[in-house]
Design a protein around this motif. Structure first.
Motif, PDB file in Angstrom:
ATOM      1  N   GLY A  16       0.825  -1.208   0.000  1.00  0.00           N
ATOM      2  CA  GLY A  16       0.000   0.000   0.000  1.00  0.00           C
ATOM      3  C   GLY A  16       0.858   1.256   0.000  1.00  0.00           C
ATOM      4  N   VAL A  17       1.900   1.274   0.835  1.00  0.00           N
ATOM      5  CA  VAL A  17       2.819   2.416   0.879  1.00  0.00           C
ATOM      6  C   VAL A  17       3.522   2.576  -0.463  1.00  0.00           C
ATOM      7  N   GLU A  18       3.973   1.466  -1.034  1.00  0.00           N
ATOM      8  CA  GLU A  18       4.665   1.525  -2.325  1.00  0.00           C
ATOM      9  C   GLU A  18       3.753   2.094  -3.414  1.00  0.00           C
ATOM     10  N   ASP A  19       2.517   1.601  -3.490  1.00  0.00           N
ATOM     11  CA  ASP A  19       1.585   2.099  -4.502  1.00  0.00           C
ATOM     12  C   ASP A  19       1.268   3.579  -4.278  1.00  0.00           C
ATOM     13  N   PHE A  20       1.107   3.976  -3.008  1.00  0.00           N
ATOM     14  CA  PHE A  20       0.819   5.368  -2.678  1.00  0.00           C
ATOM     15  C   PHE A  20       1.968   6.277  -3.106  1.00  0.00           C
ATOM     16  N   THR A  21       3.200   5.906  -2.737  1.00  0.00           N
ATOM     17  CA  THR A  21       4.352   6.769  -3.030  1.00  0.00           C
ATOM     18  C   THR A  21       4.726   6.766  -4.508  1.00  0.00           C
ATOM     19  N   ASN A  22       4.387   5.709  -5.246  1.00  0.00           N
ATOM     20  CA  ASN A  22       4.687   5.660  -6.684  1.00  0.00           C
ATOM     21  C   ASN A  22       3.670   6.415  -7.537  1.00  0.00           C
ATOM     22  N   ASP A  23       2.554   6.791  -6.951  1.00  0.00           N
ATOM     23  CA  ASP A  23       1.528   7.521  -7.690  1.00  0.00           C
ATOM     24  C   ASP A  23       1.908   9.006  -7.726  1.00  0.00           C
ATOM     25  N   PRO A  24       2.135   9.568  -8.934  1.00  0.00           N
ATOM     26  CA  PRO A  24       2.523  10.978  -9.039  1.00  0.00           C
ATOM     27  C   PRO A  24       1.499  11.933  -8.409  1.00  0.00           C
ATOM     28  N   ALA A  25       0.250  11.522  -8.315  1.00  0.00           N
ATOM     29  CA  ALA A  25      -0.784  12.378  -7.714  1.00  0.00           C
ATOM     30  C   ALA A  25      -0.517  12.623  -6.225  1.00  0.00           C
ATOM     31  N   ASN A  26       0.341  11.814  -5.621  1.00  0.00           N
ATOM     32  CA  ASN A  26       0.638  11.949  -4.193  1.00  0.00           C
ATOM     33  C   ASN A  26       2.004  12.575  -3.932  1.00  0.00           C
ATOM     34  N   SER A  27       2.604  13.175  -4.953  1.00  0.00           N
ATOM     35  CA  SER A  27       3.969  13.689  -4.813  1.00  0.00           C
ATOM     36  C   SER A  27       4.103  14.728  -3.697  1.00  0.00           C
ATOM     37  N   ARG A  28       3.049  15.448  -3.397  1.00  0.00           N
ATOM     38  CA  ARG A  28       3.107  16.473  -2.342  1.00  0.00           C
ATOM     39  C   ARG A  28       2.412  16.025  -1.057  1.00  0.00           C
TER      40      ARG A  28
END
Length: 120
Positions: free
Chosen positions: A27-39
């Motif tokens: 879940g953390v990996e998918d979250f951090t790899n999504d550019p929409a979550n960069s900030r």
């Protein structure tokens, strides 16, 4: 008397720690790899002392990543997956029967284990 329950023994729970860590890590990996979550940060800034926020703003977003995780299971068992509500899609239940044992003490006896029950 009969009962239906999940296996919540200490050994069963300990056996699932690795799976729980995998779900969280994926879940953390998918979250951090999504550019929409960069900030966005997964740091909650929550505090029991009243010094932080009362609600984790990113929590609902992170939950969507967790519920989309799929962990490959052992052979013969279904992969660990969740419904859109975050409920485990496949479960294992035990049917138990309460019967008199030695010295007439009541003992729970496993009648049947139901594997791969699917929640749709």
């Amino acid at each position: 008397m009969s009962s239906v329950h999940f296996d919540t023994s200490s050994s069963s729970l300990v056996n699932e720690i690795t799976t729980a860590i995998k779900v969280y890590a994926y879940g953390v990996e998918d979250f951090t790899n999504d550019p929409a979550n960069s900030r966005r940060s997964l740091n909650t800034q929550l505090s029991c002392d009243g010094a932080g926020a009362a609600r984790w703003d990113t929590g609902d977003r992170f939950f969507r990543y967790l519920r989309n995780v799929s962990v490959e299971a052992e052979q013969g068992r279904p992969n660990l997956e969740f419904t859109q509500d975050g409920v485990l899609r496949a479960a294992e239940l035990k049917i138990m029967n309460l019967r008199p044992g030695v010295s007439k003490q009541l003992v729970w006896e496993e009648v049947r284990k139901l594997d791969n029950l699917y929640y749709l």
